[in-house]
Design an enzyme around this catalytic site. Sequence first.
Site, PDB file in Angstrom:
ATOM      1  N   HIS A 266     -78.104 -25.744 -30.048  1.00 37.76           N
ATOM      2  CA  HIS A 266     -78.554 -24.907 -31.061  1.00 37.76           C
ATOM      3  C   HIS A 266     -78.823 -23.594 -30.494  1.00 37.76           C
ATOM      4  CE1 HIS A 266     -79.942 -23.014 -34.746  1.00 37.76           C
ATOM      5  NE2 HIS A 266     -80.915 -23.911 -35.074  1.00 37.76           N
ATOM      6  N   HIS A 307     -68.675 -25.077 -33.816  1.00 37.70           N
ATOM      7  CA  HIS A 307     -69.767 -24.711 -34.669  1.00 37.70           C
ATOM      8  C   HIS A 307     -69.695 -25.850 -35.886  1.00 37.70           C
ATOM      9  CE1 HIS A 307     -72.348 -22.808 -37.509  1.00 37.70           C
ATOM     10  NE2 HIS A 307     -72.792 -22.235 -36.586  1.00 37.70           N
ATOM     11  N   ASP A 365     -73.618 -17.373 -29.878  1.00 40.36           N
ATOM     12  CA  ASP A 365     -74.061 -17.449 -28.617  1.00 40.36           C
ATOM     13  C   ASP A 365     -72.819 -17.173 -27.432  1.00 40.36           C
ATOM     14  OD1 ASP A 365     -75.619 -20.011 -29.994  1.00 40.36           O
ATOM     15  OD2 ASP A 365     -76.567 -18.357 -29.288  1.00 40.36           O
TER      16      ASP A 365
HETATM   17  C1  SDX Z   1     -75.878 -22.086 -33.157  1.00 42.87           C
HETATM   18  O1  SDX Z   1     -75.965 -24.470 -37.572  1.00 42.87           O
HETATM   19  C2  SDX Z   1     -75.862 -23.086 -37.412  1.00 42.87           C
HETATM   20  O2  SDX Z   1     -75.585 -22.565 -38.193  1.00 42.87           O
HETATM   21  C3  SDX Z   1     -76.190 -22.654 -35.728  1.00 42.87           C
HETATM   22  C4  SDX Z   1     -76.096 -21.328 -35.510  1.00 42.87           C
HETATM   23  C5  SDX Z   1     -77.137 -20.576 -36.173  1.00 42.87           C
HETATM   24  O3  SDX Z   1     -76.986 -19.285 -36.339  1.00 42.87           O
HETATM   25  O4  SDX Z   1     -78.237 -21.218 -36.641  1.00 42.87           O
HETATM   26  O5  SDX Z   1     -74.781 -20.794 -35.708  1.00 42.87           O
HETATM   27  C6  SDX Z   1     -76.214 -21.086 -34.055  1.00 42.87           C
HETATM   28  O6  SDX Z   1     -76.645 -23.359 -32.893  1.00 42.87           O
HETATM   29  C7  SDX Z   1     -74.296 -22.390 -32.755  1.00 42.87           C
HETATM   30  C8  SDX Z   1     -73.787 -23.175 -32.047  1.00 42.87           C
HETATM   31  C9  SDX Z   1     -74.435 -23.179 -30.474  1.00 42.87           C
HETATM   32  N1  SDX Z   1     -74.130 -24.445 -29.745  1.00 42.87           N
HETATM   33  C10 SDX Z   1     -73.093 -24.387 -28.746  1.00 42.87           C
HETATM   34  O7  SDX Z   1     -72.451 -23.520 -28.436  1.00 42.87           O
HETATM   35  C11 SDX Z   1     -73.159 -25.617 -27.779  1.00 42.87           C
HETATM   36  C12 SDX Z   1     -71.770 -26.167 -27.731  1.00 42.87           C
HETATM   37  N2  SDX Z   1     -71.208 -26.611 -29.208  1.00 42.87           N
HETATM   38  C13 SDX Z   1     -71.185 -28.122 -29.429  1.00 42.87           C
HETATM   39  O8  SDX Z   1     -72.315 -28.632 -28.865  1.00 42.87           O
HETATM   40  C14 SDX Z   1     -70.748 -28.533 -30.903  1.00 42.87           C
HETATM   41  O9  SDX Z   1     -69.892 -27.643 -31.227  1.00 42.87           O
HETATM   42  C15 SDX Z   1     -71.804 -28.089 -31.911  1.00 42.87           C
HETATM   43  C16 SDX Z   1     -73.222 -28.674 -31.687  1.00 42.87           C
HETATM   44  C17 SDX Z   1     -72.244 -26.313 -32.009  1.00 42.87           C
HETATM   45  C18 SDX Z   1     -71.420 -28.462 -33.334  1.00 42.87           C
HETATM   46  O10 SDX Z   1     -71.419 -29.959 -33.349  1.00 42.87           O
HETATM   47  P1  SDX Z   1     -70.791 -30.803 -34.331  1.00 42.87           P
HETATM   48  O11 SDX Z   1     -70.515 -30.217 -35.452  1.00 42.87           O
HETATM   49  O12 SDX Z   1     -71.583 -32.007 -34.503  1.00 42.87           O
HETATM   50  O13 SDX Z   1     -69.191 -31.221 -33.883  1.00 42.87           O
HETATM   51  P2  SDX Z   1     -69.008 -32.313 -32.927  1.00 42.87           P
HETATM   52  O14 SDX Z   1     -69.993 -32.482 -31.833  1.00 42.87           O
HETATM   53  O15 SDX Z   1     -68.852 -33.527 -33.690  1.00 42.87           O
HETATM   54  O16 SDX Z   1     -67.358 -31.803 -32.359  1.00 42.87           O
HETATM   55  C19 SDX Z   1     -66.277 -32.232 -32.992  1.00 42.87           C
HETATM   56  C20 SDX Z   1     -65.368 -32.389 -31.932  1.00 42.87           C
HETATM   57  C21 SDX Z   1     -65.661 -33.383 -30.796  1.00 42.87           C
HETATM   58  O17 SDX Z   1     -64.636 -34.143 -30.337  1.00 42.87           O
HETATM   59  P3  SDX Z   1     -63.801 -35.365 -31.028  1.00 42.87           P
HETATM   60  O18 SDX Z   1     -65.078 -36.462 -30.933  1.00 42.87           O
HETATM   61  O19 SDX Z   1     -63.495 -35.032 -32.326  1.00 42.87           O
HETATM   62  O20 SDX Z   1     -62.766 -35.728 -30.094  1.00 42.87           O
HETATM   63  O21 SDX Z   1     -65.216 -31.049 -31.170  1.00 42.87           O
HETATM   64  C22 SDX Z   1     -65.608 -31.362 -29.789  1.00 42.87           C
HETATM   65  C23 SDX Z   1     -66.508 -32.873 -29.781  1.00 42.87           C
HETATM   66  O22 SDX Z   1     -66.280 -33.405 -28.531  1.00 42.87           O
HETATM   67  N3  SDX Z   1     -66.485 -30.255 -29.289  1.00 42.87           N
HETATM   68  C24 SDX Z   1     -66.197 -29.781 -28.091  1.00 42.87           C
HETATM   69  C25 SDX Z   1     -67.357 -28.730 -28.168  1.00 42.87           C
HETATM   70  N4  SDX Z   1     -67.667 -28.567 -29.455  1.00 42.87           N
HETATM   71  C26 SDX Z   1     -67.385 -29.764 -30.032  1.00 42.87           C
HETATM   72  N5  SDX Z   1     -65.712 -30.076 -27.046  1.00 42.87           N
HETATM   73  C27 SDX Z   1     -66.014 -29.191 -25.995  1.00 42.87           C
HETATM   74  N6  SDX Z   1     -66.756 -28.043 -26.073  1.00 42.87           N
HETATM   75  C28 SDX Z   1     -67.425 -27.883 -27.029  1.00 42.87           C
HETATM   76  N7  SDX Z   1     -68.270 -26.683 -27.362  1.00 42.87           N
END
Ligand code: SDX
Length: 425
Positions: A266, A307, A365
Amino acid sequence: MSERKARLSIDGKEGTIELPVYEGSTGPDVIDVRSLVNAGLFTYDPGFVSTAACDSDITYIDGDAGVLLHRGYPIEQLAEKSNFLEVCYLLLNGELPNASEADVFENEIRYHTMVDEQIHLFFKGFPRNAHPMAMLCGVVGALSAFYHDKLDIDNPEHRMQAAIRVIAKMPTLAAMCYKHGVGQPFMYPQNDMSLAENFIHMMFGTPCEPPKVNPIIAKAMDTLFLLHADHEQNASTSTVRLAGSTGSNPYACIASGIAALWGPAHGGANEAVLEMLYEIGDESRIEEFIVRAKDKDDPFRLMGFGHRVYKNYDPRATVIRGICKQVLDELGSDNDPLFRIARKLEKIALEDDYFIERKLFPNVDFYSGIILKAIGIPTSLFTVIFATGRTPGWIAHWHEMLSESYRIGRPRQLYKGHTKRDYPA
Ligand code: SDX
């Protein structure tokens, strides 16, 4: 228009369950599942991917279109034409302030930026190398010790007073977290400065010389706060709402939001992005990290990408990328190696099928940390900056929830543990 219904029939169960369907002013319709418990059923939605936990008028996100509206105003227009305090007023009151309302609001904030001198003593208990988010979580929770007995959360004027106080004090506390870490004296807010100018002054000023704040850097800081101000029912805002639903002290609720924001999935992602860019170190190593990000056996994720809601560009990331270029040019570090790596990483990722298929774009971010680092803010303080920006959103949602009838949040579960068994004789 007659009430719309969803009809649910379950294999092996008699009858059909009718569930009301509601539509908002825009966005997906919702199915009201509250009556399911009467049929002995729960919905199942770990991570709340398909769950509307409340109704709200504050912020709307269209993840597919990359749209973010605060009370209907697009974030791009607010970033260009508004400022952080005006957006705070908008989030809290629902409309942009006129000139006199803006002056009154700015003055209310200005005369609440100081914290009780006792709060200074709290910092003395923290180790110098304490993580700033640990300190912020502690001291914001401690504010509830100073504003509790006379606070009636059912009184809208008391709620607005709490909102003014916590928005006004967050920049002061954020700067104190930094000053404690570097062993410098705390700087007092100056009433002839704007909120962002004051923050820069309290961060980098010392009692040994008169304040000097670069107006371009202050404007960039103000816009960064604005871009973080609110984001619908994200994890930390949902935490604030859940804590607030029990009737807790608002400062304690904000502290719970700070705790939730800290995680790298997050708000902690901005700190993790910088650490990732440092680890990549050179454009020649980008491919190696792209491979790791795609490897299911490797916990590495491309921080700042992806996201839960945006399956398109995060509109905030686009604005922040522009500010990044502006700040680096102003500071003469337009050839910043981290910025070069970030731009190359963004380009490569957006051309890679893995990221395209999963609609993984840069989020808020991805570029913010590069700006903060260029300004001289240490990586460990990045999420404190995010929390400072997000405070108006948290407190606006708390205020909105308490302005309407609400119930204590209490989710249920799919129990998969032991059924009843007797203690061994
Ligand atoms: C913020 O919610 C909000 O509004 C948050 C926010 C706000 O203003 O409050 O916008 C602020 O928190 C932004 C997000 C910051 N986090 C990151 O940058 C960390 C990296 N991102 C990931 O951890 C992830 O994308 C999340 C946590 C942001 C979202 O997670 P989800 O929605 O649960 O998605 P997921 O993990 O199920 O991913 C779907 C797929 C997966 O692959 P498959 O299982 O389908 O094969 O996408 C892949 C994930 O492995 N994936 C990534 C990835 N993010 C998702 N693979 C590599 N790198 C990434 N960053």
